[in-house]
Design an enzyme around this catalytic site. Structure first.
Site, PDB file in Angstrom:
ATOM      1  N   THR A 199       0.844  -1.195   0.000  1.00 62.15           N
ATOM      2  CA  THR A 199       0.000   0.000   0.000  1.00 62.15           C
ATOM      3  C   THR A 199       0.879   1.245   0.000  1.00 62.15           C
ATOM      4  OG1 THR A 199      -0.097   0.122   2.415  1.00 62.15           O
ATOM      5  CG2 THR A 199      -1.824  -1.152   1.310  1.00 62.15           C
ATOM      6  N   ILE A 200       0.289   2.352  -0.423  1.00 67.48           N
ATOM      7  CA  ILE A 200       0.863   3.667  -0.150  1.00 67.48           C
ATOM      8  C   ILE A 200       0.128   4.177   1.078  1.00 67.48           C
ATOM      9  CG2 ILE A 200      -0.690   4.756  -1.853  1.00 67.48           C
ATOM     10  CD1 ILE A 200       1.393   6.983  -2.155  1.00 67.48           C
ATOM     11  N   SER A 201       0.873   4.558   2.095  1.00 65.07           N
ATOM     12  CA  SER A 201       0.261   4.975   3.358  1.00 65.07           C
ATOM     13  C   SER A 201      -0.588   6.226   3.175  1.00 65.07           C
ATOM     14  CB  SER A 201       1.342   5.258   4.400  1.00 65.07           C
ATOM     15  OG  SER A 201       2.050   4.086   4.730  1.00 65.07           O
ATOM     16  N   HIS A 213       2.514   9.677   6.234  1.00 63.90           N
ATOM     17  CA  HIS A 213       3.751  10.159   5.627  1.00 63.90           C
ATOM     18  C   HIS A 213       4.208  11.453   6.295  1.00 63.90           C
ATOM     19  CE1 HIS A 213       2.977   7.767   1.683  1.00 63.90           C
ATOM     20  NE2 HIS A 213       3.872   7.153   2.435  1.00 63.90           N
ATOM     21  N   GLU A 237      13.080  -1.820  -2.028  1.00 64.96           N
ATOM     22  CA  GLU A 237      11.771  -2.469  -2.158  1.00 64.96           C
ATOM     23  C   GLU A 237      12.015  -3.868  -2.709  1.00 64.96           C
ATOM     24  OE1 GLU A 237       8.338  -3.867  -2.415  1.00 64.96           O
ATOM     25  OE2 GLU A 237       8.353  -1.809  -1.669  1.00 64.96           O
ATOM     26  N   GLY A 246      14.721  -5.301   2.425  1.00 65.11           N
ATOM     27  CA  GLY A 246      14.901  -4.143   3.300  1.00 65.11           C
ATOM     28  C   GLY A 246      15.231  -4.503   4.726  1.00 65.11           C
ATOM     29  N   THR A 301       8.163  -8.282   5.481  1.00 63.39           N
ATOM     30  CA  THR A 301       8.361  -9.710   5.285  1.00 63.39           C
ATOM     31  C   THR A 301       9.090  -9.955   3.973  1.00 63.39           C
ATOM     32  OG1 THR A 301       7.196 -11.825   5.210  1.00 63.39           O
ATOM     33  CG2 THR A 301       6.092  -9.971   4.163  1.00 63.39           C
TER      34      THR A 301
END
Length: 261
Positions: free
Chosen positions: A77-79, A84, A148, A182, A254
């Site tokens: 997702t994009i927060s 942000h 990513e 990451g 994860t």
């Protein structure tokens, strides 16, 4: 008041967050100084976020300026914009000119772009002596490294950053977007003044602590069923402290196979 911060444009979205006190509330606690200094810091975050058009980093541009998270595919997702803003505010004192940032779970590339503009803000804080000593090394490494583990998202983030006017920063190596795990950080570009983790880790990855520069901070959500954001601060002697900040709900940090199930 995050729910009422949505706007019809990027500028209106940011202005609504300012009006609702989202930035000011956080920066009053984070910035060690007067109310006027907190207000200046709030304005600095707002300037950076206004330079990054969220419509260039979402799948559905019709919902670009809603203050809510959105799916970007591959289990990511994009927060929400206010999250942000919180992350940028909590890391702001650790973003001096010529500083270096690691953005883990960089996804669409949105927050990497915000960090880039914060570092390049001429009204930002002056670097400390240790930052000045590392200046030569900083010129050889990216200012912002995004990592990513989904290669398709890395490729998409590069397209997004180019579309948002940051092609030159990518070309000259000031922003670097990497496909990798990451949880291991990215030692090649370390040490980092600030590390942002955009997904919840079950435990604090030691690799990230090792790659944090003295005087730096990690912003990381930790937990599984119950999650909290923590500040991981390393002082100039290397001593590390961990402070619980607030409860959150993030996707888990994860491996790619687990994420895309």
């Amino acid at each position: 008041m995050a729910w009422s911060s949505s706007g019809s444009s990027n500028a209106e979205l940011i202005d609504n967050m300012l009006r609702n006190g989202i930035l000011g509330e956080v920066l009053t606690d984070v910035v060690d100084g007067s109310k006027s200094e907190a207000e200046a810091a709030s304005a600095r975050v707002a300037r950076a976020m206004k330079k990054v058009d969220r419509a260039n980093y979402v799948r559905d541009r019709r919902d670009a300026y809603r203050d809510s998270p959105q799916s970007i595919g591959h289990g990511a997702t994009i927060s929400a914009p206010h999250m942000h803003a919180y992350a940028a505010a909590h890391l702001l004192p650790y973003l001096p000119p010529r500083g270096r940032v690691l953005d883990i779970g960089s996804g669409s590339g949105y927050l990497s772009a915000v960090f880039y503009h914060l570092i390049n803000d001429p009204h930002g804080e002056s670097p400390s002596n240790s930052d000045t000593d590392r200046d030569t090394d900083s010129k050889q490494k990216p200012l912002v490294t995004g990592i990513e583990h989904v290669s398709q998202l890395t490729d998409w983030s590069l397209s997004n950053l180019n579309r948002d006017g940051l092609g030159a920063a990518l070309e000259n190596g000031q922003i670097q977007m990497i496909t990798g795990d990451g949880r291991l950080g990215y030692p090649k570009n370390a040490p980092y003044n600030a590390i942002h983790v955009g997904a919840a880790a079950p435990d604090l990855p030691q690799a990230l602590v090792d790659q944090l520069a003295p005087g730096g901070r990690i912003f990381i959500p930790i937990g599984t069923y119950v999650q909290n954001v923590y500040h991981i601060d390393k002082d100039e002697t290397g001593k590390v402290t961990q402070t619980e900040v607030m409860g959150v709900r993030y996707v888990p940090l994860t491996d790619r196979e687990s994420q895309e199930v």
